[in-house]
Design a protein around this motif. Structure first.
Motif, PDB file in Angstrom:
ATOM      1  N   ILE A  61      -4.377   3.496   2.532  1.00 19.65           N
ATOM      2  CA  ILE A  61      -3.841   2.431   3.376  1.00 19.65           C
ATOM      3  C   ILE A  61      -2.749   3.063   4.223  1.00 19.65           C
ATOM      4  O   ILE A  61      -1.808   3.661   3.691  1.00 19.65           O
ATOM      5  CB  ILE A  61      -3.312   1.253   2.549  1.00 19.65           C
ATOM      6  CG1 ILE A  61      -4.490   0.537   1.887  1.00 19.65           C
ATOM      7  CG2 ILE A  61      -2.506   0.293   3.431  1.00 19.65           C
ATOM      8  CD1 ILE A  61      -4.112  -0.550   0.918  1.00 19.65           C
ATOM      9  N   VAL A  62      -2.903   2.956   5.543  1.00 23.57           N
ATOM     10  CA  VAL A  62      -1.959   3.580   6.468  1.00 23.57           C
ATOM     11  C   VAL A  62      -1.367   2.501   7.352  1.00 23.57           C
ATOM     12  O   VAL A  62      -2.040   1.530   7.713  1.00 23.57           O
ATOM     13  CB  VAL A  62      -2.644   4.692   7.308  1.00 23.57           C
ATOM     14  CG1 VAL A  62      -3.796   4.145   8.122  1.00 23.57           C
ATOM     15  CG2 VAL A  62      -1.634   5.388   8.219  1.00 23.57           C
ATOM     16  N   SER A  63      -0.098   2.661   7.701  1.00 24.51           N
ATOM     17  CA  SER A  63       0.527   1.664   8.565  1.00 24.51           C
ATOM     18  C   SER A  63       1.738   2.227   9.286  1.00 24.51           C
ATOM     19  O   SER A  63       2.535   2.964   8.696  1.00 24.51           O
ATOM     20  CB  SER A  63       0.958   0.433   7.745  1.00 24.51           C
ATOM     21  OG  SER A  63       1.476  -0.574   8.599  1.00 24.51           O
ATOM     22  N   ASN A  64       1.838   1.866  10.548  1.00 25.49           N
ATOM     23  CA  ASN A  64       3.084   2.014  11.299  1.00 25.49           C
ATOM     24  C   ASN A  64       3.573   0.592  11.536  1.00 25.49           C
ATOM     25  O   ASN A  64       3.365   0.013  12.602  1.00 25.49           O
ATOM     26  CB  ASN A  64       2.837   2.736  12.624  1.00 25.49           C
ATOM     27  CG  ASN A  64       4.093   2.807  13.476  1.00 25.49           C
ATOM     28  OD1 ASN A  64       5.205   2.610  12.994  1.00 25.49           O
ATOM     29  ND2 ASN A  64       3.924   3.076  14.761  1.00 25.49           N
ATOM     30  N   PRO A  65       4.219   0.006  10.525  1.00 28.30           N
ATOM     31  CA  PRO A  65       4.551  -1.414  10.614  1.00 28.30           C
ATOM     32  C   PRO A  65       5.807  -1.646  11.451  1.00 28.30           C
ATOM     33  O   PRO A  65       6.547  -0.696  11.757  1.00 28.30           O
ATOM     34  CB  PRO A  65       4.818  -1.772   9.148  1.00 28.30           C
ATOM     35  CG  PRO A  65       5.428  -0.531   8.589  1.00 28.30           C
ATOM     36  CD  PRO A  65       4.699   0.611   9.268  1.00 28.30           C
TER      37      PRO A  65
END
Length: 282
Positions: A185-189
């Protein structure tokens, strides 16, 4: 008016920009559908009145603070071209470290399933799908414009069969059939604290989507909630990869550790600032 004269005029008009020469060259080369080298080789070429007027119109937009990438409609990321427009965050070079670390850690995983939370322009999803040929990437966002732009960029970069675009509030729209099957799970939140947003550069706070910037009063809202919602989906030894603000490494690693992630690593960007955190679950 000749090319060099138009550029000099534009440079004078952009007295509020920190990069007036670069802005002018990018906007004119985009309008002419040429690279910037063309401008130097053809500096004495006469521009038609129509081209000049269109160029000066773009310069006026930039003078008012509109980001160059929104004016041109494109931004390069990971050596790929991405469409952008108002409603999606403009991809930053700093985010490339996040994508590189994901690719580095999935290179030996066969047909990994990867979920990108808050896909924006699709820069992360599409780049991973392009450079990890056997990956399947789920690109999630709650807003309609990012979903539309991600689909366009998937097609533009030839990975529309590998990027599944879904409307989702964090991970709530992801099928329970993926429980225990997700490798990454990858994110640039959104991670900017509320008190900081008024101090951002004008072209960021006035044009880029607030929803892609505001991470709660402490900047950690999405890290806490993505981590919590990820647990049913991640495989044993699957990992989360986050982009972070320069002062959030300690806090984000603690969020992961307190949620049962047995190993966490923090990586710096080219400027030496903390930029990405990875954590592996038990």
């Amino acid at each position: 008016m000749k090319v060099y004269e138009a550029l000099n005029l534009a440079k004078r008009m952009l007295d509020n920009s920190s990069t007036p020469q670069l802005d002018a060259e990018v906007l004119l080369s985009n309008l002419l559908e040429k690279d910037r080298v063309y401008l130097y080789i053809n500096r004495d070429k006469e521009l038609s009145e129509d081209v000049l007027n269109k160029f000066l119109s773009k310069i006026e937009r930039r003078k008012k603070g509109e980001p160059v990438s929104y004016i041109t409609g494109y931004k390069e990321f990971m050596s790929l071209n991405f469409k952008v427009k108002e409603g999606v965050l403009i991809p930053r070079p700093d985010t490339e470290i996040l994508v590189e670390k994901v690719l580095e850690n999935v290179k030996d995983i066969k047909s990994p399933i990867i979920v990108d939370v808050g896909c924006g322009s699709g820069a992360i999803s599409v780049s991973i799908a392009r450079y990890k040929k056997d990956a399947i990437v789920y690109a999630l966002d709650i807003m309609d414009i990012p979903l539309e732009v991600t689909k366009e960029n998937s097609k533009l970069n030839g990975v529309e069969e590998k990027v599944i675009v879904l409307k989702s509030d964090i991970l709530k729209g992801l099928s329970k059939e993926l429980y225990g099957k997700v490798d990454v799970i990858v994110s640039n939140p959104p991670y900017i604290r509320g008190e900081v947003i008024p101090n951002l550069m004008e072209d960021v706070k006035n044009y880029e989507p607030y929803e892609a910037l505001y991470g709660g009063e402490d900047g950690l809202y999405f890290y806490k909630n993505i981590t919590k919602e990820s647990m049913p989906f991640l495989k044993d030894n699957g990992f989360i990869a986050y982009e972070i603000g320069h002062d959030q490494g300690y806090d984000v690693q603690n969020i992961l550790k307190n949620s049962g992630f047995y190993k966490t690593l923090c990586f710096k960007d080219l400027a030496g600032h903390d930029r990405a955190v990875l954590g592996w679950r038990m």
